[in-house]
Design a protein around this motif. Structure first.
Motif, PDB file in Angstrom:
ATOM      1  N   LEU A 188       0.819  -1.211   0.000  1.00  0.00           N
ATOM      2  CA  LEU A 188       0.000   0.000   0.000  1.00  0.00           C
ATOM      3  C   LEU A 188       0.849   1.255   0.000  1.00  0.00           C
ATOM      4  O   LEU A 188       0.446   2.290  -0.513  1.00  0.00           O
ATOM      5  N   GLY A 189       2.050   1.171   0.617  1.00  0.00           N
ATOM      6  CA  GLY A 189       2.951   2.316   0.655  1.00  0.00           C
ATOM      7  C   GLY A 189       3.564   2.503   2.024  1.00  0.00           C
ATOM      8  O   GLY A 189       3.330   1.722   2.956  1.00  0.00           O
ATOM      9  N   ILE A 190       4.347   3.570   2.158  1.00  0.00           N
ATOM     10  CA  ILE A 190       5.041   3.877   3.406  1.00  0.00           C
ATOM     11  C   ILE A 190       4.446   5.139   4.009  1.00  0.00           C
ATOM     12  O   ILE A 190       4.325   6.165   3.339  1.00  0.00           O
ATOM     13  N   THR A 191       4.051   5.062   5.267  1.00  0.00           N
ATOM     14  CA  THR A 191       3.540   6.219   5.978  1.00  0.00           C
ATOM     15  C   THR A 191       3.825   6.070   7.462  1.00  0.00           C
ATOM     16  O   THR A 191       3.776   4.961   8.009  1.00  0.00           O
ATOM     17  N   ASN A 192       4.168   7.181   8.114  1.00  0.00           N
ATOM     18  CA  ASN A 192       4.482   7.183   9.548  1.00  0.00           C
ATOM     19  C   ASN A 192       5.517   6.122   9.912  1.00  0.00           C
ATOM     20  O   ASN A 192       5.391   5.420  10.912  1.00  0.00           O
ATOM     21  N   ASN A 193       6.513   5.991   9.040  1.00  0.00           N
ATOM     22  CA  ASN A 193       7.661   5.107   9.271  1.00  0.00           C
ATOM     23  C   ASN A 193       7.314   3.624   9.235  1.00  0.00           C
ATOM     24  O   ASN A 193       8.066   2.787   9.734  1.00  0.00           O
ATOM     25  N   TYR A 194       6.195   3.291   8.619  1.00  0.00           N
ATOM     26  CA  TYR A 194       5.804   1.890   8.462  1.00  0.00           C
ATOM     27  C   TYR A 194       5.476   1.588   7.009  1.00  0.00           C
ATOM     28  O   TYR A 194       4.908   2.429   6.298  1.00  0.00           O
ATOM     29  N   LEU A 195       5.856   0.386   6.591  1.00  0.00           N
ATOM     30  CA  LEU A 195       5.466  -0.131   5.285  1.00  0.00           C
ATOM     31  C   LEU A 195       4.177  -0.924   5.478  1.00  0.00           C
ATOM     32  O   LEU A 195       4.149  -1.903   6.223  1.00  0.00           O
ATOM     33  N   TRP A 196       3.119  -0.496   4.793  1.00  0.00           N
ATOM     34  CA  TRP A 196       1.814  -1.126   4.950  1.00  0.00           C
ATOM     35  C   TRP A 196       1.567  -2.113   3.813  1.00  0.00           C
ATOM     36  O   TRP A 196       1.776  -1.801   2.641  1.00  0.00           O
ATOM     37  N   ILE A 197       1.117  -3.312   4.200  1.00  0.00           N
ATOM     38  CA  ILE A 197       0.917  -4.398   3.243  1.00  0.00           C
ATOM     39  C   ILE A 197      -0.418  -5.069   3.537  1.00  0.00           C
ATOM     40  O   ILE A 197      -0.790  -5.262   4.700  1.00  0.00           O
ATOM     41  N   VAL A 198      -1.136  -5.423   2.498  1.00  0.00           N
ATOM     42  CA  VAL A 198      -2.309  -6.270   2.662  1.00  0.00           C
ATOM     43  C   VAL A 198      -1.987  -7.607   2.005  1.00  0.00           C
ATOM     44  O   VAL A 198      -1.431  -7.655   0.907  1.00  0.00           O
ATOM     45  N   THR A 199      -2.270  -8.709   2.697  1.00  0.00           N
ATOM     46  CA  THR A 199      -1.934 -10.025   2.174  1.00  0.00           C
ATOM     47  C   THR A 199      -3.034 -10.535   1.251  1.00  0.00           C
ATOM     48  O   THR A 199      -4.125  -9.961   1.159  1.00  0.00           O
ATOM     49  N   ASN A 200      -2.749 -11.618   0.592  1.00  0.00           N
ATOM     50  CA  ASN A 200      -3.679 -12.211  -0.347  1.00  0.00           C
ATOM     51  C   ASN A 200      -4.998 -12.603   0.318  1.00  0.00           C
ATOM     52  O   ASN A 200      -6.052 -12.596  -0.318  1.00  0.00           O
ATOM     53  N   LEU A 201      -4.955 -12.939   1.615  1.00  0.00           N
ATOM     54  CA  LEU A 201      -6.155 -13.359   2.342  1.00  0.00           C
ATOM     55  C   LEU A 201      -6.737 -12.238   3.206  1.00  0.00           C
ATOM     56  O   LEU A 201      -7.556 -12.495   4.085  1.00  0.00           O
ATOM     57  N   GLY A 202      -6.312 -10.999   2.939  1.00  0.00           N
ATOM     58  CA  GLY A 202      -6.968  -9.858   3.563  1.00  0.00           C
ATOM     59  C   GLY A 202      -6.404  -9.393   4.885  1.00  0.00           C
ATOM     60  O   GLY A 202      -6.967  -8.493   5.522  1.00  0.00           O
ATOM     61  N   ARG A 203      -5.286  -9.977   5.354  1.00  0.00           N
ATOM     62  CA  ARG A 203      -4.665  -9.470   6.578  1.00  0.00           C
ATOM     63  C   ARG A 203      -3.955  -8.150   6.281  1.00  0.00           C
ATOM     64  O   ARG A 203      -3.267  -8.022   5.276  1.00  0.00           O
ATOM     65  N   LEU A 204      -4.124  -7.184   7.170  1.00  0.00           N
ATOM     66  CA  LEU A 204      -3.482  -5.878   7.029  1.00  0.00           C
ATOM     67  C   LEU A 204      -2.376  -5.771   8.061  1.00  0.00           C
ATOM     68  O   LEU A 204      -2.625  -5.912   9.265  1.00  0.00           O
ATOM     69  N   ILE A 205      -1.129  -5.549   7.596  1.00  0.00           N
ATOM     70  CA  ILE A 205       0.009  -5.488   8.515  1.00  0.00           C
ATOM     71  C   ILE A 205       0.843  -4.245   8.223  1.00  0.00           C
ATOM     72  O   ILE A 205       0.753  -3.644   7.153  1.00  0.00           O
TER      73      ILE A 205
END
Length: 355
Positions: free
Chosen positions: A174-191
């Motif tokens: 998803l991108g980098i914001t507030n010093n975190y790399l945001w990712i959504v997995t294939n099964l919908g987990r947001l980390i």
């Protein structure tokens, strides 16, 4: 808010809503810059404007860079790293002996490779932070230009897959914001991964089995975007709008838009390909008791919580007679005072806002 249709262009392969540059494959293949047509042997599949330059990529893997309608550079086996990066591009090649793809970074200003050596990973780069990843192995790592690993993370460390017969994988950066790399997995987990350490912040999951892993259990967020103005995540699913505060990893706002606006959004049984654009989500939709594919487009004001514009671009009788329809991979784009949408038959429609 009102828009009127001002133009319809047939056989459009790709287009950029910022500049109205588009490519066509019939009757003659080529690209159009401000009414100037340039014939091309390979029709661009992607067109992206960054600053004063236009980047196009064709089926043969050639990345072309244009300025004011003039081709200034052609790069073989290359692609943009992200829609905002116009300094580096990903350069790759396929090792036929090992059946492996290798990637590197090419600096467009110096025309030199940035990484010490090409590596068997795909690359994601934002704010000069280099992320190497392998979708099939579920591996994500931050590297430097010497290809040294600064930290490493695997999707498998998230815990057991919610589905016994389906493995969780990297879905989308998803991108980098507030010093975190945001990712959504294939099964919908947001980390979120700390960009300095790789430490994980488990944010949300639609799967109740993930409660034991300290996830916030929540329905799927749908399409998720980072808003540059505040760095938060803005999400729109088939029935919900959710805003996630990326500093405290918590839901800031959440509501059912059909219940908030029953006479407007409540008409829609399905909402597709919502796209964040300023204070609005544009979307494709089908209303209750409608059949034969998607025919409606609309604009939802997520602050006012109401539908502010809708238009039946392809009425049911037309869809039935022509088999034409709108498709989820082609969202409704908003650029300045115009809207752009393409149907399954490659017709591009342009709307202009009325005063």
């Amino acid at each position: 808010m009102k828009f009127r249709k001002i133009k319809e262009i047939q056989k459009v392969k790709a287009f950029d809503p910022k500049t109205e540059v588009y490519s066509v494959d019939e009757p003659t293949k080529g690209i159009l810059f401000n009414e100037v047509f340039i014939p091309l042997e390979k029709v661009p599949l992607d067109i992206i404007a960054i600053g004063e330059r236009i980047f196009t990529r064709d089926p043969a893997g050639y990345l072309k860079i244009w300025e004011e309608g003039i081709l200034i550079e052609t790069i073989e086996n290359a692609d943009l790293l992200c829609p905002s990066n116009d300094k580096w591009v990903e350069k790759f090649y396929f090792d036929k002996k090992g059946y492996t793809n290798y990637s590197n970074l090419l600096d467009l200003e110096t025309n030199k490779l940035i990484l010490k050596e090409s590596i068997p990973y795909q690359l994601y780069v934002e704010k000069n932070i280099i992320i190497a990843y392998d979708i099939f192995e579920g591996e994500i790592k931050r590297i430097n230009t010497d290809t040294e690993t600064l930290w490493q993370f695997t999707i498998a460390s998230l815990g057991d897959s919610p589905y016994p017969d389906e493995e969780d994988r990297i879905g989308k950066f998803l991108g980098i914001t507030n010093n975190y790399l945001w990712i959504v997995t294939n099964l919908g987990r947001l980390i979120a991964l700390d960009i300095e350490t790789g430490e994980i912040q488990k944010v949300a999951s639609p799967h109740t089995t993930d409660e034991k892993y300290n996830y916030l259990i929540n329905k799927a967020f749908g399409h998720i975007y980072i808003k540059e103005e505040d760095g938060n995540l803005y999400c729109m699913s088939y029935n919900m709008v959710t805003i996630i505060d990326t500093q405290i990893f918590a839901i800031k706002e959440e509501y059912n838009f059909s219940k908030e606006d029953p006479e407007g959004m409540g008409q829609y049984e399905f909402v597709y390909k919502s796209l964040l654009q300023g204070d609005y989500f544009t979307f494709l939709g089908s209303k209750h008791k409608e059949y034969g594919g998607i025919g409606w487009i609309g604009i939802f004001d997520y602050k006012a919580r109401k539908l502010v514009w809708e238009y039946e671009l392809l009425p049911f009788e037309e869809r039935k007679a022509t088999r034409n329809r709108l498709v989820a991979p082609q969202p409704l784009y908003m650029s300045g005072n115009k809207l752009y949408i393409k149907d399954v038959k490659k017709n591009l429609y342009i709307f202009e806002r009325e005063e």
